[in-house]
Design a protein around this motif. Sequence first.
Motif, PDB file in Angstrom:
ATOM      1  N   PRO A 185       0.807  -1.239   0.000  1.00  0.00           N
ATOM      2  CA  PRO A 185       0.000   0.000   0.000  1.00  0.00           C
ATOM      3  C   PRO A 185       0.838   1.286   0.000  1.00  0.00           C
ATOM      4  N   ASP A 186       2.058   1.234   0.527  1.00  0.00           N
ATOM      5  CA  ASP A 186       2.890   2.449   0.550  1.00  0.00           C
ATOM      6  C   ASP A 186       3.501   2.783  -0.810  1.00  0.00           C
ATOM      7  N   ILE A 187       3.113   2.031  -1.830  1.00  0.00           N
ATOM      8  CA  ILE A 187       3.601   2.332  -3.180  1.00  0.00           C
ATOM      9  C   ILE A 187       3.117   3.717  -3.623  1.00  0.00           C
ATOM     10  N   ASP A 188       2.062   4.208  -2.947  1.00  0.00           N
ATOM     11  CA  ASP A 188       1.558   5.554  -3.288  1.00  0.00           C
ATOM     12  C   ASP A 188       2.601   6.642  -2.996  1.00  0.00           C
ATOM     13  N   LEU A 189       3.525   6.354  -2.079  1.00  0.00           N
ATOM     14  CA  LEU A 189       4.606   7.316  -1.791  1.00  0.00           C
ATOM     15  C   LEU A 189       5.514   7.469  -3.014  1.00  0.00           C
ATOM     16  N   LEU A 190       5.756   6.348  -3.714  1.00  0.00           N
ATOM     17  CA  LEU A 190       6.633   6.392  -4.889  1.00  0.00           C
ATOM     18  C   LEU A 190       5.974   7.183  -6.019  1.00  0.00           C
ATOM     19  N   TYR A 191       4.655   7.033  -6.142  1.00  0.00           N
ATOM     20  CA  TYR A 191       3.916   7.783  -7.166  1.00  0.00           C
ATOM     21  C   TYR A 191       4.031   9.286  -6.880  1.00  0.00           C
ATOM     22  N   GLY A 192       3.848   9.639  -5.611  1.00  0.00           N
ATOM     23  CA  GLY A 192       3.984  11.043  -5.229  1.00  0.00           C
ATOM     24  C   GLY A 192       5.416  11.522  -5.393  1.00  0.00           C
ATOM     25  N   TYR A 193       6.356  10.635  -5.058  1.00  0.00           N
ATOM     26  CA  TYR A 193       7.790  10.971  -5.175  1.00  0.00           C
ATOM     27  C   TYR A 193       8.123  11.335  -6.627  1.00  0.00           C
ATOM     28  N   ALA A 194       7.586  10.544  -7.555  1.00  0.00           N
ATOM     29  CA  ALA A 194       7.846  10.791  -8.979  1.00  0.00           C
ATOM     30  C   ALA A 194       7.282  12.141  -9.425  1.00  0.00           C
ATOM     31  N   HIS A 195       6.276  12.633  -8.695  1.00  0.00           N
ATOM     32  CA  HIS A 195       5.667  13.916  -9.046  1.00  0.00           C
ATOM     33  C   HIS A 195       6.169  15.062  -8.156  1.00  0.00           C
ATOM     34  N   THR A 201       6.189  15.414  -4.841  1.00  0.00           N
ATOM     35  CA  THR A 201       5.637  15.519  -3.479  1.00  0.00           C
ATOM     36  C   THR A 201       5.216  14.119  -3.000  1.00  0.00           C
ATOM     37  N   PRO A 202       6.112  13.422  -2.286  1.00  0.00           N
ATOM     38  CA  PRO A 202       5.844  12.030  -1.897  1.00  0.00           C
ATOM     39  C   PRO A 202       4.532  11.828  -1.140  1.00  0.00           C
ATOM     40  N   ASN A 203       4.112  12.824  -0.356  1.00  0.00           N
ATOM     41  CA  ASN A 203       2.924  12.628   0.481  1.00  0.00           C
ATOM     42  C   ASN A 203       1.600  12.971  -0.217  1.00  0.00           C
ATOM     43  N   ALA A 204       1.695  13.472  -1.460  1.00  0.00           N
ATOM     44  CA  ALA A 204       0.494  13.999  -2.140  1.00  0.00           C
ATOM     45  C   ALA A 204      -0.625  12.964  -2.266  1.00  0.00           C
ATOM     46  N   TYR A 205      -0.288  11.711  -2.493  1.00  0.00           N
ATOM     47  CA  TYR A 205      -1.324  10.679  -2.711  1.00  0.00           C
ATOM     48  C   TYR A 205      -1.317   9.641  -1.591  1.00  0.00           C
ATOM     49  N   HIS A 206      -0.559   9.954  -0.526  1.00  0.00           N
ATOM     50  CA  HIS A 206      -0.365   8.959   0.533  1.00  0.00           C
ATOM     51  C   HIS A 206      -1.648   8.729   1.331  1.00  0.00           C
ATOM     52  N   HIS A 207      -1.862   7.449   1.699  1.00  0.00           N
ATOM     53  CA  HIS A 207      -3.016   7.020   2.511  1.00  0.00           C
ATOM     54  C   HIS A 207      -4.330   7.130   1.753  1.00  0.00           C
ATOM     55  N   GLN A 208      -4.278   7.092   0.418  1.00  0.00           N
ATOM     56  CA  GLN A 208      -5.519   7.187  -0.357  1.00  0.00           C
ATOM     57  C   GLN A 208      -5.900   5.811  -0.927  1.00  0.00           C
ATOM     58  N   ALA A 209      -6.056   5.691  -2.258  1.00  0.00           N
ATOM     59  CA  ALA A 209      -6.614   4.466  -2.859  1.00  0.00           C
ATOM     60  C   ALA A 209      -5.892   3.179  -2.451  1.00  0.00           C
ATOM     61  N   THR A 210      -4.569   3.210  -2.394  1.00  0.00           N
ATOM     62  CA  THR A 210      -3.837   1.963  -2.091  1.00  0.00           C
ATOM     63  C   THR A 210      -3.959   1.564  -0.617  1.00  0.00           C
ATOM     64  N   HIS A 211      -4.520   2.457   0.194  1.00  0.00           N
ATOM     65  CA  HIS A 211      -4.731   2.137   1.612  1.00  0.00           C
ATOM     66  C   HIS A 211      -6.206   1.814   1.871  1.00  0.00           C
ATOM     67  N   SER A 212      -6.821   1.148   0.886  1.00  0.00           N
ATOM     68  CA  SER A 212      -8.240   0.788   1.022  1.00  0.00           C
ATOM     69  C   SER A 212      -8.411  -0.724   1.010  1.00  0.00           C
ATOM     70  N   LEU A 213      -9.539  -1.164   1.537  1.00  0.00           N
ATOM     71  CA  LEU A 213      -9.856  -2.598   1.513  1.00  0.00           C
ATOM     72  C   LEU A 213     -10.045  -3.073   0.079  1.00  0.00           C
ATOM     73  N   VAL A 261       8.893  17.032   0.268  1.00  0.00           N
ATOM     74  CA  VAL A 261       9.272  17.159  -1.148  1.00  0.00           C
ATOM     75  C   VAL A 261      10.254  16.042  -1.511  1.00  0.00           C
ATOM     76  N   SER A 262      10.301  15.727  -2.800  1.00  0.00           N
ATOM     77  CA  SER A 262      11.108  14.575  -3.229  1.00  0.00           C
ATOM     78  C   SER A 262      12.611  14.788  -3.032  1.00  0.00           C
ATOM     79  N   SER A 263      13.080  16.033  -3.223  1.00  0.00           N
ATOM     80  CA  SER A 263      14.522  16.244  -3.080  1.00  0.00           C
ATOM     81  C   SER A 263      14.891  16.083  -1.603  1.00  0.00           C
ATOM     82  N   GLY A 264      15.800  15.155  -1.364  1.00  0.00           N
ATOM     83  CA  GLY A 264      16.242  14.888   0.006  1.00  0.00           C
ATOM     84  C   GLY A 264      15.270  14.042   0.818  1.00  0.00           C
ATOM     85  N   PHE A 265      14.276  13.450   0.145  1.00  0.00           N
ATOM     86  CA  PHE A 265      13.256  12.665   0.863  1.00  0.00           C
ATOM     87  C   PHE A 265      13.876  11.490   1.616  1.00  0.00           C
TER      88      PHE A 265
END
Length: 187
Positions: free
Chosen positions: A39-49, A51-63, A141-145
Amino acid sequence: MATPIGHACAGFVLFLGCTTRRLRTPLFALALVVMAVLPDIDLLYGYAHGTPNAYHHQATHSLTFCLLVSFLAAFVVHKKNRTQLSTTFVFLFAAGASHLLIDAVTLDTSYPYGIMLWWPFDFSYVIAPFTVFLDIHRSSVSSGFFASLMNRHNFVAVAVEVALISLLYGAVRLYAGYAAKSRVVKN
Ligand SMILES: [Zn+2]
């Protein structure tokens, strides 16, 4: 969020509790660990954009996400190793659900608090009324994350996660020993 180390430990504890012979393989241990962290793969999606936390705890953290991915993974394992589909699914889903459970009882200091457990049916965030695990201090932010993760607070958080999940492992071992003894007495 808890750390990937804590989530991976939870997945491995599930593997240790699995007594189905066909599932007692290193590959299935890896599958449970990956499912517990996934589920924490959403951090990588945000990282690529940026802002690592932008999508965190959303769709991938669902049942829903856990159910779909667990079923797909269980189907692959079932076809490949001729395991029972339902048992394989239950263990994989439990690994994914362990992630949701751990995150729900982890201190969350940034709004919105918790995880989007019922996505896509309900976009509200869910968090337990009590805290078990510490939060993770990290850059927004992704730089220095990744460098930002290396701090004393996070090392303590990992130690707490490993200690508490090891206690759970001890409980699983005790239960397995008790169950084995009961079987011997009955026979
Ligand atoms: Zn998470």
